[in-house]
Design an enzyme around this catalytic site. Structure first.
Site, PDB file in Angstrom:
ATOM      1  N   LYS A   1       0.943  -1.274   0.125  1.00 20.81           N
ATOM      2  CA  LYS A   1      -0.008   0.162   0.070  1.00 20.81           C
ATOM      3  C   LYS A   1       0.742   1.251   0.170  1.00 20.81           C
ATOM      4  CE  LYS A   1      -3.869   2.015   2.546  1.00 20.81           C
ATOM      5  NZ  LYS A   1      -4.807   1.839   3.835  1.00 20.81           N
TER       6      LYS A   1
ATOM      7  N   SER B   1      -9.510   1.651   2.812  1.00 21.51           N
ATOM      8  CA  SER B   1      -8.673   2.240   1.861  1.00 21.51           C
ATOM      9  C   SER B   1      -7.643   1.666   1.316  1.00 21.51           C
ATOM     10  CB  SER B   1      -8.093   3.549   2.773  1.00 21.51           C
ATOM     11  OG  SER B   1      -7.163   3.019   3.783  1.00 21.51           O
TER      12      SER B   1
ATOM     13  N   SER C   1      -9.828  -0.789   6.975  1.00 18.31           N
ATOM     14  CA  SER C   1      -9.131  -0.710   5.676  1.00 18.31           C
ATOM     15  C   SER C   1      -8.461  -1.809   5.130  1.00 18.31           C
ATOM     16  CB  SER C   1      -8.323   0.600   5.814  1.00 18.31           C
ATOM     17  OG  SER C   1      -9.079   1.764   5.931  1.00 18.31           O
TER      18      SER C   1
END
Length: 505
Positions: free
Chosen positions: A95, A170, A194
């Site tokens: 990420k 996210s 997330s």
């Protein structure tokens, strides 16, 4: 070089602080500040004392739209680690809020466009030491402020199962690439769901470990007491393997309590005979719950009785207000840490990225570039801070202990708690013609079951339990503190019944 303030700067700061200084007082304080600020000049001459990256790499490149599966890749890279190790030869994606030295990172935000960190996050070091090959930094939502997948400054991330639907957020890019079959292994971060929400939306396995088990050093977090880093993978065994590599103290993150990593994959072979599994009543009663999702989770759980487990209903009434107990940390806490504290806040010991703090401070002149979801969170957080002075943040922190005790009491009666990860199917992504309000509201409301466990820190894992209308359904297993091995046992049993989901071609 540190510049001394002039009278105009001192006067402006004094006015902001409400000192009411007259011109003579301004001149006095401007002269008085010179001597103590000599310490900053001395500090400026010293190195930043950052850990040096040990594995060679290049900056990589940003893919063209046609070469970017699901819009999930922020930047393709190729960083090879050790030739041997538990992850030797395995490709993994990271990420884009997790630092990879020498590789530009955005954290989903236009404000970070062009910023390049100087360090590898601890989890990155550990993955490379274990032999992994990092092949991409993945898109995430603007400052990680969304449960949807449409707020990244460069564009939305699509659901790999059905185009036009959310991939969740996210950690949207990581989950889309894993769920879409591009890679088997990925790293996400989880402040309110997330890791687990996008894993559920994309048909992947996502683990939010016990708070502090995995070091957050080198991560652009949101709020120190809710930040978690965890793996998103295709299979339970791979998830357990990656967690074994990244878990354990690093001596830098003060939130860690010294719990060592374990060989979590070995727990999978223990089976679930004799385990007591609790269906959390309140987890099936979230606003907007889809009865089909609830039925899918209950049917999958009932099948575990054939493997020797017992399944009972159990109630934790406080779960229904768990999201409310979590929210002040996501609003006031994030405002204080990310924006007033320039991304890291002030106080906790650990690894700070001074260059990232300086870049983050530039939001003050570019706030218009933020997505509306970020603006809404900031407005709410700042209003509450100014109006109530942190009262509700403090109350929420205290109530988190009460909430945690309620879950612990339930986990004395059963071994794990099960509920839907997401109370409904992945919704459609908002379109520009739907208007700004739709773009905001669709990004929230997905974390009613996930966020309470960010407030308490309990380990929590999402695993696919089937599909409805061609979209994945996520089942969430939550257990006692440091009970990751137990969660993997249950998840492996579910996987043996359902199998890893494979996206239709």
């Amino acid at each position: 070089m540190v510049k001394l303030p002039n009278c105009h700067q001192v006067a402006a700061i004094a006015d902001d602080l409400g000192f009411g200084l007259d011109p003579d007082e301004v001149r006095m304080f401007t002269d008085l500040v010179k001597d103590p600020m000599g310490a900053y000049a001395a500090l400026d001459a010293l190195p930043d004392n950052l850990p040096l990256p040990r594995w060679p790499r290049t900056p990589g490149y940003v893919p063209d739209a046609q070469d970017n599966p699901f819009g999930a890749v922020q930047r393709f890279v190729d960083v090879a680690g050790a030739e041997t190790g538990p992850l030797a030869g395995r490709e993994i994606v990271i990420k884009d809020c997790v630092a990879l030295a020498g590789v530009p990172m955005m954290n989903g935000s236009a404000i970070f466009e062009g910023y390049t960190p100087e360090v590898d996050a601890t989890v990155v070091e550990r993955l490379l030491d274990a032999g992994a090959r990092i092949v991409a930094k993945t898109a995430n939502e603007d400052y990680c402020f969304s449960g949807g997948s449409h707020t990244n400054a460069r564009g939305p991330v699509d659901n790999p199962w059905q185009s036009g639907y959310t991939a969740g957020g996210s950690s949207s890019g990581t989950a889309a690439l894993v769920g879409g079959g591009v890679v088997d292994l990925g790293i996400g971060t989880d402040q309110g769901g997330s890791v687990r929400v996008p894993a559920a939306c994309c048909g992947a396995v996502g683990m939010k470990p016990t708070f502090g088990l995995v070091p957050c050093s080198g991560n652009l977090g949101m709020e120190p007491s809710i930040d978690h880093i965890g793996p998103i993978t295709k299979t339970v065994a791979d998830n357990a393997l990656v967690l074994s590599v990244i878990a354990g103290p690093d001596g830098l993150d003060a939130r860690q309590q010294g719990a060592p990593a374990q060989e979590y994959a070995t727990a999978i072979d223990e089976g679930i005979a004799g385990l007591r599994i609790g269906l959390l009543t309140e987890g099936f009663a979230a606003e907007g719950s889809d009865a089909r999702v609830n039925d899918a989770v209950k049917t999958t759980t009932a099948a575990l009785e054939d493997l020797g487990a017992s399944v009972v209903d159990i109630s934790v009434p406080l779960h229904l207000v768990g999201g409310a107990i979590w929210l002040p940390r996501a609003a006031e806490g994030c405002m204080a840490t990310m924006f007033h504290g320039n991304g890291f806040g002030f106080g906790p010991k650990g690894l700070y990225l001074p260059s990232a703090m300086q870049r983050q401070a530039q939001w003050r002149g570019q706030a218009h570039l933020m997505h509306d979801t970020v603006k809404l969170g900031m407005l709410m957080g700042e209003y509450m801070l100014r109006t109530y002075g942190g009262r509700y943040y403090g109350k929420a922190q205290n109530l988190s202990r009460h909430l945690g005790a309620a879950y612990d009491a339930a986990l004395q009666e059963v071994d794990v708690l099960i509920m839907p990860t997401l109370p409904f199917l992945p919704p459609r992504r908002p379109r520009p013609e739907d208007g700004r309000e739709a773009g905001i509201t669709s990004a929230f409301g997905m974390t009613s079951n996930t966020s309470p466990f960010n407030a308490t820190g309990h380990p929590s894992l999402s695993i696919p339990c089937g599909t409805i209308d061609g979209l994945p359904v996520g089942l969430m297993v939550t257990g006692p503190m440091l009970g990751e091995g137990l969660l993997y046992r249950v998840a492996a049993a579910i996987e043996s019944q359902v199998g890893p989901l494979s996206k239709p071609t």
